[in-house]
Enzyme design. Sequence first.
Site, PDB file in Angstrom:
ATOM      1  N   TYR A 192     -24.693  51.061  27.781  1.00 19.31           N
ATOM      2  CA  TYR A 192     -24.283  51.021  26.371  1.00 19.31           C
ATOM      3  C   TYR A 192     -24.343  52.426  25.804  1.00 19.31           C
ATOM      4  O   TYR A 192     -25.336  53.137  25.998  1.00 19.31           O
ATOM      5  CB  TYR A 192     -25.192  50.098  25.549  1.00 19.31           C
ATOM      6  CG  TYR A 192     -24.465  48.838  25.156  1.00 19.31           C
ATOM      7  CD1 TYR A 192     -23.297  48.923  24.404  1.00 19.31           C
ATOM      8  CD2 TYR A 192     -24.910  47.588  25.555  1.00 19.31           C
ATOM      9  CE1 TYR A 192     -22.591  47.780  24.051  1.00 19.31           C
ATOM     10  CE2 TYR A 192     -24.214  46.447  25.215  1.00 19.31           C
ATOM     11  CZ  TYR A 192     -23.047  46.553  24.460  1.00 19.31           C
ATOM     12  OH  TYR A 192     -22.364  45.434  24.127  1.00 19.31           O
TER      13      TYR A 192
ATOM     14  N   GLU B  39     -22.749  53.369  22.413  1.00 14.53           N
ATOM     15  CA  GLU B  39     -22.060  53.424  21.117  1.00 14.53           C
ATOM     16  C   GLU B  39     -22.315  54.766  20.446  1.00 14.53           C
ATOM     17  O   GLU B  39     -23.446  55.249  20.430  1.00 14.53           O
ATOM     18  CB  GLU B  39     -22.536  52.282  20.212  1.00 14.53           C
ATOM     19  CG  GLU B  39     -21.826  50.981  20.560  1.00 14.53           C
ATOM     20  CD  GLU B  39     -22.579  49.761  20.079  1.00 14.53           C
ATOM     21  OE1 GLU B  39     -23.810  49.728  20.259  1.00 14.53           O
ATOM     22  OE2 GLU B  39     -21.936  48.853  19.547  1.00 14.53           O
TER      23      GLU B  39
ATOM     24  N   ASP C  71       3.651  57.654  19.523  1.00 15.47           N
ATOM     25  CA  ASP C  71       3.073  56.755  20.523  1.00 15.47           C
ATOM     26  C   ASP C  71       3.717  57.097  21.868  1.00 15.47           C
ATOM     27  O   ASP C  71       4.858  56.728  22.138  1.00 15.47           O
ATOM     28  CB  ASP C  71       3.349  55.305  20.132  1.00 15.47           C
ATOM     29  CG  ASP C  71       2.795  54.307  21.149  1.00 15.47           C
ATOM     30  OD1 ASP C  71       2.445  54.729  22.273  1.00 15.47           O
ATOM     31  OD2 ASP C  71       2.726  53.107  20.821  1.00 15.47           O
TER      32      ASP C  71
ATOM     33  N   THR D 295      -1.419  55.209  26.388  1.00 21.73           N
ATOM     34  CA  THR D 295      -2.221  54.510  27.379  1.00 21.73           C
ATOM     35  C   THR D 295      -2.410  55.444  28.569  1.00 21.73           C
ATOM     36  O   THR D 295      -1.625  56.382  28.761  1.00 21.73           O
ATOM     37  CB  THR D 295      -1.537  53.221  27.865  1.00 21.73           C
ATOM     38  OG1 THR D 295      -0.187  53.537  28.188  1.00 21.73           O
ATOM     39  CG2 THR D 295      -1.563  52.135  26.819  1.00 21.73           C
TER      40      THR D 295
ATOM     41  N   LYS E 199      -0.046  54.073  32.595  1.00 15.97           N
ATOM     42  CA  LYS E 199       1.394  53.942  32.890  1.00 15.97           C
ATOM     43  C   LYS E 199       1.835  55.173  33.694  1.00 15.97           C
ATOM     44  O   LYS E 199       1.337  55.361  34.802  1.00 15.97           O
ATOM     45  CB  LYS E 199       2.167  53.749  31.585  1.00 15.97           C
ATOM     46  CG  LYS E 199       1.779  52.455  30.857  1.00 15.97           C
ATOM     47  CD  LYS E 199       2.671  52.193  29.649  1.00 15.97           C
ATOM     48  CE  LYS E 199       2.376  50.870  28.992  1.00 15.97           C
ATOM     49  NZ  LYS E 199       1.410  50.959  27.887  1.00 15.97           N
TER      50      LYS E 199
ATOM     51  N   ARG F  43      -6.649  51.441  33.379  1.00 15.42           N
ATOM     52  CA  ARG F  43      -6.143  50.738  32.188  1.00 15.42           C
ATOM     53  C   ARG F  43      -6.954  51.184  30.967  1.00 15.42           C
ATOM     54  O   ARG F  43      -8.180  51.118  30.975  1.00 15.42           O
ATOM     55  CB  ARG F  43      -6.291  49.238  32.429  1.00 15.42           C
ATOM     56  CG  ARG F  43      -5.645  48.334  31.438  1.00 15.42           C
ATOM     57  CD  ARG F  43      -5.374  46.998  32.071  1.00 15.42           C
ATOM     58  NE  ARG F  43      -4.360  47.143  33.110  1.00 15.42           N
ATOM     59  CZ  ARG F  43      -3.034  47.182  32.893  1.00 15.42           C
ATOM     60  NH1 ARG F  43      -2.568  47.026  31.669  1.00 15.42           N
ATOM     61  NH2 ARG F  43      -2.198  47.333  33.884  1.00 15.42           N
TER      62      ARG F  43
HETATM   63  N1  DSN Z   1       2.866  45.980  27.778  1.00 14.58           N
HETATM   64  C1  DSN Z   1       3.383  47.325  27.597  1.00 14.58           C
HETATM   65  C2  DSN Z   1       4.678  47.506  28.271  1.00 14.58           C
HETATM   66  O1  DSN Z   1       4.910  46.842  29.273  1.00 14.58           O
HETATM   67  O2  DSN Z   1       5.485  48.306  27.845  1.00 14.58           O
HETATM   68  C3  DSN Z   1       3.460  47.663  26.175  1.00 14.58           C
HETATM   69  O3  DSN Z   1       2.261  47.348  25.574  1.00 14.58           O
END
Ligand code: DSN
Length: 416
Positions: free
Chosen positions: A51, A53, A197, A223, A226, A232
């Site tokens: 933990y 925080e 974004d 994110t 990707k 993730r």
């Molecule tokens: N789920 C993501 C995507 O596949 O683009 C977006 O959040």
Amino acid sequence: MMWPDSSNDPVFEMISREVERQNNTIQLIASENFASPAVLRASGSVLTNKYSEGYPGRRYYGGNMVIDEVESIAQQRLKELFGADHANVQPHSGANANLAAYLAVLEAGDTVLGMSLDHGGHLTHGSPVNISGRNYNFVAYGVTASDERIDYNQVRDLALEHRPKLIVAGATTYSRTIDPAPFRAIADEVGALYMFDAAHIAGLIAGGAHPSPVPHADIVTFTTHKTLRGPRGGAILCTAELASAIDKAIFPGLQGGPLEHAIAAKAVAFAEAATPEFADYAKKIVQNSADLGKGLAEAGFRLVSGGSDNHLLLLDLRSFDTELTGKQAQEVLDSAGITLNKNTVPDDERSPFVTSGLRIGTPATTTQGMGPAEMGKIADLIGRTLRQHKDEGVAHEVRAEVAKLCGRFRPYELPS
Ligand code: DSN
């Protein structure tokens, strides 16, 4: 404590089967990738037990000496990777990163300009079914009917009309370069803040294959799993002026204890993304997408906007087969060992559960080492499967060819 296997719990047998699936089928989901063994190792570490925080040096629990080092190195690597003033590596996801950005700079009811979901935006860009659309007054821009690209003049007209407090750029299903500069000019003209974004294209930006929004935007969210090819999770970059507001919005505003095992894995991925090999990888993702698009056009498909500048393509199936829906196409391709997702096309008359399109991306196949020859082959396999989608024998034949192709490009040698 002993390390478990499938004799202890069937979950481990399921994980082994998922390794097999990822190894033996083609992964074309534009938002997926294969994280490196180093990222997986950090992600599966004992850091999950802790933990922590708060932030490095300012925690609400004891015992965070090592954790502070881990989170600090993740922050430092991320700032260096993108040349940003400030980095927050705690967001559990891209959605949380976006919601924290809103929490940091908006009040409930404020007006925000964002790309509509059905033209390629994201749920958190103001969809009425998402908290973003319920808490804030989102006004949507989209793509033009003529060239299916963002019309910066339309964005400016909407900004002048609605005077948003925040303008959001970025998309989840947009196959063209998003120029970060015009959004800055529009935001300045109307006195708005500017958030980009970059969830889908963070790896392309890190690798120099897409213009960076960092010098232009006040806040950049993304994110890490990707094109960036990490674990993730999410992250936020921002200007020094917004650093404190962003940190407070993530904790204690939106989240509790950070996932330090994920943060360690992010740190590993940020180091990987800073290498010349990663820059080469980012360029190859884009080249593979262009080559796959060329092959698919030759196979008779219409590409929304006519092609791709980045890691993804959007196929409009209506001119290929008026009866074939995105849902049916996704299902038959799944049975042929080709994994992708159904997607609405701009102004789709079908619902998001059915759709008239397919979204196809090249981050994962590029990680595997596939190149122009394999993109041509994949285009041919998709064309054959969908042209004869009612013939189960064809999907069966294609599946055998897919297994042969994947056998030469296995991402993971051993079950994890
Ligand atoms: N789920 C993501 C995507 O596949 O683009 C977006 O959040």
